[in-house]
Design an enzyme around this catalytic site. Structure first.
Site, PDB file in Angstrom:
ATOM      1  N   THR A 121       0.938  -1.058  -0.026  1.00 35.45           N
ATOM      2  CA  THR A 121      -0.094   0.131   0.190  1.00 35.45           C
ATOM      3  C   THR A 121       1.075   1.123   0.035  1.00 35.45           C
ATOM      4  O   THR A 121       1.675   1.356   0.958  1.00 35.45           O
ATOM      5  CB  THR A 121      -0.822  -0.023   1.383  1.00 35.45           C
ATOM      6  OG1 THR A 121      -1.581  -1.357   1.092  1.00 35.45           O
ATOM      7  CG2 THR A 121      -1.869   1.221   1.341  1.00 35.45           C
ATOM      8  N   LEU A 150      -6.252  -8.580   0.808  1.00 35.23           N
ATOM      9  CA  LEU A 150      -6.502  -9.604   1.705  1.00 35.23           C
ATOM     10  C   LEU A 150      -6.578  -9.432   3.056  1.00 35.23           C
ATOM     11  O   LEU A 150      -6.117  -8.406   3.553  1.00 35.23           O
ATOM     12  CB  LEU A 150      -5.176 -10.493   1.352  1.00 35.23           C
ATOM     13  CG  LEU A 150      -4.525 -10.924   0.192  1.00 35.23           C
ATOM     14  CD1 LEU A 150      -3.262 -11.698   0.521  1.00 35.23           C
ATOM     15  CD2 LEU A 150      -5.621 -11.730  -0.307  1.00 35.23           C
ATOM     16  N   ARG A 151      -7.350  -9.963   3.620  1.00 32.71           N
ATOM     17  CA  ARG A 151      -7.647 -10.011   5.059  1.00 32.71           C
ATOM     18  C   ARG A 151      -7.058 -10.913   5.781  1.00 32.71           C
ATOM     19  O   ARG A 151      -6.958 -12.150   5.492  1.00 32.71           O
ATOM     20  CB  ARG A 151      -9.094 -10.011   5.768  1.00 32.71           C
ATOM     21  CG  ARG A 151      -9.800  -8.593   5.225  1.00 32.71           C
ATOM     22  CD  ARG A 151     -11.310  -8.962   5.435  1.00 32.71           C
ATOM     23  NE  ARG A 151     -11.658 -10.334   4.338  1.00 32.71           N
ATOM     24  CZ  ARG A 151     -12.860 -10.913   4.470  1.00 32.71           C
ATOM     25  NH1 ARG A 151     -13.720 -10.415   5.444  1.00 32.71           N
ATOM     26  NH2 ARG A 151     -13.094 -11.739   3.533  1.00 32.71           N
ATOM     27  N   LEU A 250     -20.155  -3.776  10.047  1.00 35.20           N
ATOM     28  CA  LEU A 250     -20.902  -3.157  10.951  1.00 35.20           C
ATOM     29  C   LEU A 250     -20.992  -3.693  12.274  1.00 35.20           C
ATOM     30  O   LEU A 250     -21.855  -4.020  12.833  1.00 35.20           O
ATOM     31  CB  LEU A 250     -22.294  -3.224  10.206  1.00 35.20           C
ATOM     32  CG  LEU A 250     -22.470  -2.236   9.196  1.00 35.20           C
ATOM     33  CD1 LEU A 250     -23.906  -2.141   8.748  1.00 35.20           C
ATOM     34  CD2 LEU A 250     -21.996  -0.848   9.614  1.00 35.20           C
ATOM     35  N   GLY A 253     -17.450  -2.417  18.263  1.00 36.44           N
ATOM     36  CA  GLY A 253     -16.482  -3.576  19.297  1.00 36.44           C
ATOM     37  C   GLY A 253     -15.563  -2.516  19.601  1.00 36.44           C
ATOM     38  O   GLY A 253     -15.721  -1.169  20.011  1.00 36.44           O
ATOM     39  N   GLY A 257      -8.167  -2.334  14.538  1.00 38.39           N
ATOM     40  CA  GLY A 257      -6.595  -2.293  14.787  1.00 38.39           C
ATOM     41  C   GLY A 257      -5.823  -3.080  13.553  1.00 38.39           C
ATOM     42  O   GLY A 257      -6.576  -3.055  12.565  1.00 38.39           O
ATOM     43  N   CYS A 260      -2.968  -2.304   8.929  1.00 35.03           N
ATOM     44  CA  CYS A 260      -3.331  -1.688   7.820  1.00 35.03           C
ATOM     45  C   CYS A 260      -4.381  -0.527   7.904  1.00 35.03           C
ATOM     46  O   CYS A 260      -4.019   0.559   7.884  1.00 35.03           O
ATOM     47  CB  CYS A 260      -4.056  -2.720   6.966  1.00 35.03           C
ATOM     48  SG  CYS A 260      -3.176  -4.200   6.695  1.00 35.03           S
TER      49      CYS A 260
END
Ligand code: UGA
Length: 435
Positions: A121, A150-151, A250, A253, A257, A260
């Site tokens: 990025t 990607l997560r 949605l 929490g 964090g 990214c």
């Protein structure tokens, strides 16, 4: 095709392994010898579900290799992906030194017609300046921007089923090579969005900032739910059923964090300021998330009659989300710091992160199971939504704990079950139930 990945961090390793899975021959390069040695033994230096089995498979088929130096093999590749880190600098801007260092080294080895792709990025304008640097070294193509979406925790399925693939380039040859690389996914109907370099670079920041804004919005909505007596879980479901809004991201929490979102929104803010623009929504979202941890500390304090002095608080979950061992910018860090400042004793447990704890927390009293961590505690606080916490044996918990307070910062417990086991239940914006 022959591909190289420079940097075996999260993005580089997952993309490298999965490109090899798609049938390409891949060489992954990293300056960190210990990581490369692990990878040569087919062991992953990061925890990512199923990654090791893909790694083993691709290694056995001879389609992936690892090197800790920029060697001559680079002269054989058709395309080099730069996937090094772009961490935040003190002023919030992205530190691009690893990108330029990698580009400089790559330039010394590749063929002039090799395609160079920036997957990290990077702020708009970076690919162009990397291209200028490469041209000085006889490079003939334009640099390509190909941001990653990607997560952590679901990176394999995100790679195989992306919502889109974004490619920024103005060069026909590079565009064709990118199409060939992603052909197996394009053939499945995945849309490839071609655009210019700057737009492609900005798409990544826009996507991450928008997702972060959704989370910050629902978090503040949850605060309002608590004030007016509404239920954020039902609200979130109903709002998300509107197709124009969508159900994902949605979940209220303790704040977002990871490596990214926090970094990217700051870099976008820095970019906006540097270009003398204004992005008021982004400024608000940054403040909303930065103040979230303190709100969580105040919530926990309120649950313990406004006094945390010498109270023992068991923290379940330290990672910034479930499914990863990553502690970078985890909300658990400022929350634990805040609780300690208020005089609380902290005992923590996390199913995956314990080996990384000293790097982020200094000394933290950690135990090897939830039950060990909560024994004799005055309160139990859930920070990460690990599935095992959802199934916590509450009857045993009640027996071993000193107090009866549960603060569920991820809304994963069943409130009725918690209350029927004799606990006081505190959540994020759920309607209050009493025993
Ligand atoms: C994020 C993006 O989702 C990826 O598309 C992107 O590729 C990646 O950043 C990146 O830039 O490399 P990641 O940081 O792995 O991925 O994690 P997310 O699943 O997006 O979660 C980020 C944070 O938001 C976590 O702390 C999570 O707990 C929080 N979150 C997420 C919520 O609080 N509520 C939600 O509804 C969703």
């Amino acid at each position: 095709m022959k591909l190289a990945f420079i940097g075996t961090g999260y993005v580089g390793l997952v993309s490298g392994v999965m490109m090899s899975h798609l049938g390409h021959h891949v060489i992954c390069i990293d300056v960190d010898k210990s990581k490369i040695n692990l990878l040569k033994e087919q062991k992953s230096p990061i925890f990512e579900p199923n990654l090791e089995s893909y790694l083993l498979n691709c290694s056995n088929q001879g389609r992936i290799e690892f090197s800790h130096g920029y060697d001559n093999k680079l002269s054989e590749v058709d395309c080099v992906f730069i996937t090094v880190g772009t961490p935040s600098m003190e002023d919030g801007g992205a530190d691009l030194s690893y990108i330029y260092e990698a580009a400089d080294k790559v330039a010394q080895h590749i063929r002039p017609e090799c395609v160079v792709v920036i997957k990290s990025t990077v702020p708009p304008g970076t690919c162009q300046s990397v291209q200028n640097l490469l041209i000085k070294n006889g490079f003939k193509n334009s640099v390509v921007s190909n941001p990653e979406f990607l997560r952590e925790g679901s990176a394999i399925s995100d790679f195989l089923n992306p919502d889109r693939i974004v490619v920024g380039t103005s060069d026909q040859h590079s565009a064709l090579i990118m199409e060939q690389i992603y052909l197996p996914l394009i053939n499945q109907g995945i849309k490839l969005v071609f655009t210019d370099l700057i737009t492609s670079e900005l798409i990544k920041y826009a996507s991450n900032s928008f997702l972060a804004a959704k989370i910050a919005f629902i978090n503040e909505m949850a605060d309002l739910c608590e004030i007016v007596g509404a239920d954020v879980e039902v609200l979130s479901e109903a709002v998300g059923l509107d197709k124009r809004i969508g159900a994902s991201f949605l979940k209220a929490g303790p704040g977002f964090g990871g490596s990214c979102f926090p970094k990217d929104i700051l870099a976008l803010q820095k970019l906006t300021m540097a270009s003398k623009g204004q992005f008021l929504l982004l400024d608000a979202l940054i403040t909303a998330n930065q103040t979230r941890a303190d709100k969580m500390v105040q919530k926990i304090k309120a649950a313990l009659s406004n006094n945390l002095k010498n109270k023992t608080i068991a923290i379940l979950g330290l990672t910034y989300k479930a499914g990863t061992d990553d502690l970078r910018s985890s909300p658990s860090i400022p929350i634990i710091e805040g609780l300690k400042k208020e005089g609380a004793n902290i005992i923590a447990y996390d199913p995956k992160a314990l080996k990384n704890v000293s790097k982020y927390f200094g000394s933290l009293d950690c135990r090897n199971s939830s039950i060990d961590a909560i024994s004799d505690a005055d309160a139990l606080v859930i920070i990460t939504e690990w599935p095992e916490f959802k199934d916590l044996d509450l009857a045993t918990a009640k027996k071993v704990m000193k107090g009866n307070v549960i603060v569920d910062l991820r809304n994963i417990l069943n409130p009725e079950r918690v209350i029927s086991n004799g606990f006081e239940y505190h959540s994020i914006g759920r309607r209050k139930l009493t025993s």
